[in-house]
Design a protein around this motif. Structure first.
Motif, short mmCIF file in Angstrom:
data_model
loop_
_atom_site.label_atom_id
_atom_site.label_comp_id
_atom_site.label_asym_id
_atom_site.label_seq_id
_atom_site.Cartn_x
_atom_site.Cartn_y
_atom_site.Cartn_z
N TRP A 26 19.16 53.80 35.16
CA TRP A 26 19.43 55.08 34.42
C TRP A 26 19.88 54.61 32.93
O TRP A 26 19.29 55.17 31.92
CB TRP A 26 20.45 56.04 35.07
N CYS A 30 17.53 55.90 29.65
CA CYS A 30 18.18 56.59 28.36
C CYS A 30 18.28 55.71 27.24
O CYS A 30 17.84 56.21 26.30
CB CYS A 30 19.66 56.63 28.64
N ALA A 33 14.33 56.40 25.98
CA ALA A 33 14.18 57.66 25.91
C ALA A 33 14.73 58.22 24.69
O ALA A 33 14.63 59.24 24.43
CB ALA A 33 14.37 58.35 27.12
N ALA A 34 15.98 57.44 24.36
CA ALA A 34 16.94 58.19 23.42
C ALA A 34 16.05 58.54 22.24
O ALA A 34 15.43 57.67 21.45
CB ALA A 34 18.06 57.18 23.21
N ARG A 40 22.04 56.32 20.60
CA ARG A 40 21.36 55.56 21.86
C ARG A 40 22.64 54.95 22.68
O ARG A 40 23.51 54.39 22.28
CB ARG A 40 20.76 54.26 20.96
N ALA A 63 11.18 56.54 31.51
CA ALA A 63 11.80 56.98 30.21
C ALA A 63 10.73 57.83 29.42
O ALA A 63 11.11 58.69 28.66
CB ALA A 63 11.76 55.58 29.29
N SER A 66 11.18 61.30 30.73
CA SER A 66 12.45 61.73 30.28
C SER A 66 12.28 62.19 28.82
O SER A 66 13.21 63.32 28.23
CB SER A 66 13.70 60.61 30.30
N ARG A 67 11.57 61.53 27.91
CA ARG A 67 11.22 62.06 26.74
C ARG A 67 10.29 63.47 26.88
O ARG A 67 10.54 64.16 26.00
CB ARG A 67 10.39 60.98 25.85
N ASP A 70 12.68 66.20 27.48
CA ASP A 70 14.10 66.34 26.58
C ASP A 70 15.20 65.61 26.98
O ASP A 70 16.28 66.21 27.07
CB ASP A 70 14.24 68.01 26.05
N ASN A 71 15.00 64.26 27.74
CA ASN A 71 15.94 63.70 28.44
C ASN A 71 16.91 64.37 29.23
O ASN A 71 18.32 64.12 29.37
CB ASN A 71 16.88 63.31 27.03
N SER A 72 16.31 65.42 30.31
CA SER A 72 17.13 65.96 31.28
C SER A 72 17.25 65.05 32.46
O SER A 72 16.22 64.71 33.11
CB SER A 72 16.36 67.25 31.38
N PHE A 73 18.37 64.21 32.65
CA PHE A 73 18.80 63.71 34.03
C PHE A 73 18.22 64.21 35.09
O PHE A 73 17.34 63.75 36.00
CB PHE A 73 20.04 63.40 33.93
#
Length: 158
Positions: A26, A30, A33-34, A40, A63, A66-67, A70-73
Motif C-alpha cells: 500500500w 500511495c 499515485a501521490a 508524498r 497505483a 488509485s490515481r 482520486d487516491n481512495s484506499f
C-alpha cells in the motif's frame, strides 16, 4: 455471484491485517499515485534503487487505479482487489457446477463462503492473494472447458 457482496462487505469492514501489506504494497501504491510532491509518502527500503528487492510491476496497476479514483484506499480495495477475487471465486463455483453438477457447486459455494483463508485473502493487497485469485479463475475456466483461458491465467499467476 453470492460471494461478491460477501467479499465486498469484508473488504469494507476488515482492517489491513498484515504489516507487509501495509508497508510493502500500500505504501508503494500511495507513493506512485501521490498527486502532490509535498505530501508524498515515504519510499520503503525494499523499493529503493540501492536495494531493489521488489519490483514496481505488481503495484503499478493499483497505483494507476488509485490515481483514477482520486487516491481512495477503499475504492481501490473494493474495485481492484476484492471484486476480482470474488469474480474469480464465482468463476470457480460456476465451473464446478458445470462440470460436476449443481450440488457440487452449492457445496463449493458454502465452503468458500465460510473459508477464513479466503475471507482474509480477498481484501489483501499481497501477491499471494492475487495468485490465489488467478488460480481459482484458471481452475474455473478449466472446469468450463476453456483450456486456453485456463493456461493463460495459470501462466499469469506464475
Amino acid at each position: 455471484l453470492a460471494l461478491i457482496p460477501l467479499r465486498l462487505l469484508n473488504a469494507w469492514l476488515a482492517g489491513v491485517a498484515d504489516c507487509d501489506e501495509t508497508y510493502n504494497y500500500w505504501e508503494a501504491v500511495c507513493l506512485l499515485a501521490a498527486p502532490h510532491p509535498f505530501r508524498r509518502p515515504l519510499q520503503t527500503w525494499e523499493y529503493a534503487p540501492e536495494f531493489a528487492l521488489r519490483s514496481w510491476a505488481y503495484v503499478l496497476p493499483y497505483a494507476a487505479i488509485s490515481r483514477i479514483v482520486d487516491n481512495s484506499f477503499l475504492a481501490v480495495r473494493l474495485c481492484a482487489v476484492a471484486l476480482p477475487f470474488a469474480l474469480a471465486e464465482a468463476s470457480l463455483v460456476k465451473g464446478m457446477e458445470k462440470r460436476f453438477g449443481p450440488d457440487a457447486g452449492w457445496i463449493l459455494l458454502g465452503l468458500l463462503a465460510s473459508s477464513a483463508g479466503h475471507a482474509a485473502a480477498a481484501p489483501a493487497l499481497v501477491p499471494s492473494a492475487t495468485i490465489c485469485a488467478l488460480a481459482a479463475w484458471s481452475q474455473g475456466r478449466w472446469l468450463k472447458g476453456d483450456r486456453r483461458g485456463a493456461v493463460f491465467l495459470a501462466v499469469l499467476a506464475t
